[in-house]
Design a protein around this motif. Structure first.
Motif, PDB file in Angstrom:
ATOM      1  N   ALA A 101       0.835  -1.206   0.000  1.00 37.03           N
ATOM      2  CA  ALA A 101       0.000   0.000   0.000  1.00 37.03           C
ATOM      3  C   ALA A 101       0.868   1.253   0.000  1.00 37.03           C
ATOM      4  O   ALA A 101       1.918   1.300   0.653  1.00 37.03           O
ATOM      5  CB  ALA A 101      -0.925   0.003   1.215  1.00 37.03           C
ATOM      6  N   LYS A 102       0.429   2.255  -0.735  1.00 34.74           N
ATOM      7  CA  LYS A 102       1.161   3.514  -0.817  1.00 34.74           C
ATOM      8  C   LYS A 102       1.125   4.252   0.507  1.00 34.74           C
ATOM      9  O   LYS A 102       2.132   4.783   0.988  1.00 34.74           O
ATOM     10  CB  LYS A 102       0.560   4.383  -1.926  1.00 34.74           C
ATOM     11  N   GLN A 103      -0.067   4.333   1.107  1.00 31.15           N
ATOM     12  CA  GLN A 103      -0.213   4.920   2.436  1.00 31.15           C
ATOM     13  C   GLN A 103      -1.405   4.270   3.132  1.00 31.15           C
ATOM     14  O   GLN A 103      -2.367   3.844   2.494  1.00 31.15           O
ATOM     15  CB  GLN A 103      -0.374   6.437   2.364  1.00 31.15           C
ATOM     16  N   VAL A 104      -1.298   4.197   4.460  1.00 29.11           N
ATOM     17  CA  VAL A 104      -2.343   3.566   5.275  1.00 29.11           C
ATOM     18  C   VAL A 104      -2.799   4.540   6.345  1.00 29.11           C
ATOM     19  O   VAL A 104      -1.976   5.090   7.086  1.00 29.11           O
ATOM     20  CB  VAL A 104      -1.837   2.266   5.924  1.00 29.11           C
ATOM     21  N   VAL A 105      -4.094   4.735   6.407  1.00 30.20           N
ATOM     22  CA  VAL A 105      -4.707   5.628   7.390  1.00 30.20           C
ATOM     23  C   VAL A 105      -5.554   4.792   8.339  1.00 30.20           C
ATOM     24  O   VAL A 105      -6.338   3.947   7.898  1.00 30.20           O
ATOM     25  CB  VAL A 105      -5.603   6.686   6.697  1.00 30.20           C
ATOM     26  N   ILE A 106      -5.389   4.997   9.639  1.00 28.06           N
ATOM     27  CA  ILE A 106      -6.259   4.351  10.625  1.00 28.06           C
ATOM     28  C   ILE A 106      -7.108   5.431  11.297  1.00 28.06           C
ATOM     29  O   ILE A 106      -6.583   6.424  11.797  1.00 28.06           O
ATOM     30  CB  ILE A 106      -5.468   3.590  11.697  1.00 28.06           C
ATOM     31  N   VAL A 107      -8.422   5.210  11.303  1.00 26.17           N
ATOM     32  CA  VAL A 107      -9.350   6.109  11.975  1.00 26.17           C
ATOM     33  C   VAL A 107      -9.787   5.441  13.274  1.00 26.17           C
ATOM     34  O   VAL A 107     -10.287   4.319  13.273  1.00 26.17           O
ATOM     35  CB  VAL A 107     -10.595   6.401  11.102  1.00 26.17           C
ATOM     36  N   GLU A 108      -9.569   6.129  14.399  1.00 27.78           N
ATOM     37  CA  GLU A 108      -9.911   5.579  15.715  1.00 27.78           C
ATOM     38  C   GLU A 108     -10.454   6.704  16.594  1.00 27.78           C
ATOM     39  O   GLU A 108     -10.030   7.851  16.467  1.00 27.78           O
ATOM     40  CB  GLU A 108      -8.670   4.935  16.349  1.00 27.78           C
ATOM     41  N   ALA A 159     -19.709   3.876  11.406  1.00 25.49           N
ATOM     42  CA  ALA A 159     -18.481   3.582  10.665  1.00 25.49           C
ATOM     43  C   ALA A 159     -18.799   3.022   9.284  1.00 25.49           C
ATOM     44  O   ALA A 159     -18.174   3.399   8.289  1.00 25.49           O
ATOM     45  CB  ALA A 159     -17.626   2.592  11.454  1.00 25.49           C
ATOM     46  N   MET A 160     -19.771   2.124   9.221  1.00 28.57           N
ATOM     47  CA  MET A 160     -20.140   1.536   7.934  1.00 28.57           C
ATOM     48  C   MET A 160     -20.757   2.581   7.011  1.00 28.57           C
ATOM     49  O   MET A 160     -20.455   2.630   5.818  1.00 28.57           O
ATOM     50  CB  MET A 160     -21.109   0.373   8.150  1.00 28.57           C
ATOM     51  N   GLU A 161     -21.621   3.411   7.569  1.00 24.34           N
ATOM     52  CA  GLU A 161     -22.288   4.431   6.754  1.00 24.34           C
ATOM     53  C   GLU A 161     -21.295   5.478   6.260  1.00 24.34           C
ATOM     54  O   GLU A 161     -21.367   5.924   5.115  1.00 24.34           O
ATOM     55  CB  GLU A 161     -23.404   5.070   7.571  1.00 24.34           C
ATOM     56  N   GLN A 162     -20.353   5.857   7.129  1.00 22.80           N
ATOM     57  CA  GLN A 162     -19.361   6.871   6.759  1.00 22.80           C
ATOM     58  C   GLN A 162     -18.394   6.363   5.691  1.00 22.80           C
ATOM     59  O   GLN A 162     -17.889   7.141   4.874  1.00 22.80           O
ATOM     60  CB  GLN A 162     -18.568   7.288   8.003  1.00 22.80           C
TER      61      GLN A 162
END
Length: 261
Positions: A101-108, A159-162
């Motif tokens: 992956a080029k970049q990985v973002v984690i949303v928490e 989370a699913m809707e977003q």
């Protein structure tokens, strides 16, 4: 191994599956029996001596993430957003990096867990879902397009809707986490899926070939198991482990039935 799904290579969704700890005794015990059906079905995988036991303990969750990535068609060079930074979210992030992956973002949303991720994972973009503009940040990191792949690891409707708003046109979204039975309905804007040509996929469990691939990744040292394992406890202290999980003060917790080596 005999139903229509097994015959087309989808044994992980077999309606006649009999998992250990459901159909057979197991889990949270000092010893468990492996039924002959598991061996016959190819579910007992030989682990090389070079793979530590602690790493091998992650093969099952890693294999589930591999299955998810295959279904959603995650590719080298993708920008990947992982929604939910628990142990599985961390595994998805590490696997995505291993896959190029080029970049990985984690949303928490949990501050404690964000701090854990910040200390343990490298080359990850962390976004506080409560305090930051998640969609705006993803757009900023992708030149206004959105993520190539979005993996939803948070068992939450929001989370699913977003997630539909985080993917680029033609992007893929994997509903990896499941919502509780009886409260699993979500509201989806079908126009976003239609006009943005989104691919929304599910992912359930894994198959032996995914576990074999997980073992290979650990053998090659591509996935750092030490970054994901935050706690090690004995079986006698398992309730302390449950509390750590409930309070989101951990990533992966290892339980040692015979005592920590």
């Amino acid at each position: 191994g005999k139903c229509s799904y097994c015959k087309i290579g989808l044994g992980n969704v077999c309606p006649d599956a009999k998992p250990i700890s459901y159909e057979f005794d197991g889990a949270f015990a000092e010893y468990i029996e492996i039924p002959p059906a598991a061996i016959k079905g190819g579910n007992v995988i030989k682990v090389p001596e070079s793979v530590p036991d602690e790493a091998a303990a992650l093969c099952e969750p890693i294999s589930c993430a591999i299955n998810s990535h295959e279904i959603v068609n995650l590719k080298k060079g993708d920008t990947v957003v992982v929604v939910g930074g628990g142990p599985l979210g961390a595994i998805h992030a590490e696997l995505a990096k291993a896959e190029g992956a080029k970049q990985v973002v984690i949303v928490e949303t949990c501050g404690v867990r964000l701090e854990l991720l910040r200390k343990r994972l490298k080359d990850i973009i962390l976004v506080n879902g409560l305090k930051e503009d998640v969609q705006g940040t993803v757009k900023e990191k992708t030149n206004g397009m959105g993520a190539d792949t979005v993996i939803v690891c948070a068992p939450a409707k929001a989370a699913m809707e977003q997630s539909l708003n985080l993917a680029r046109k033609g992007g893929g979204i994997s509903f990896f986490a499941s919502l509780p039975k009886g409260t699993s309905e979500i509201t989806v804007d079908s126009r976003i899926i239609h006009y943005n040509e989104l691919r929304v996929t599910g992912a359930s469990d894994s198959r032996p070939e995914h576990v074999i691939k997980a073992v290979e990744l650990l053998k090659e040292g591509i996935i750092d198991h030490n970054a994901i394992i935050t706690h090690k406890i004995t079986l006698m202290k398992i309730h302390e482990g449950f509390e750590l999980m409930k309070n989101r003060k951990s990533l992966k917790i290892l339980v040692y039935p015979g005592g920590i080596q």
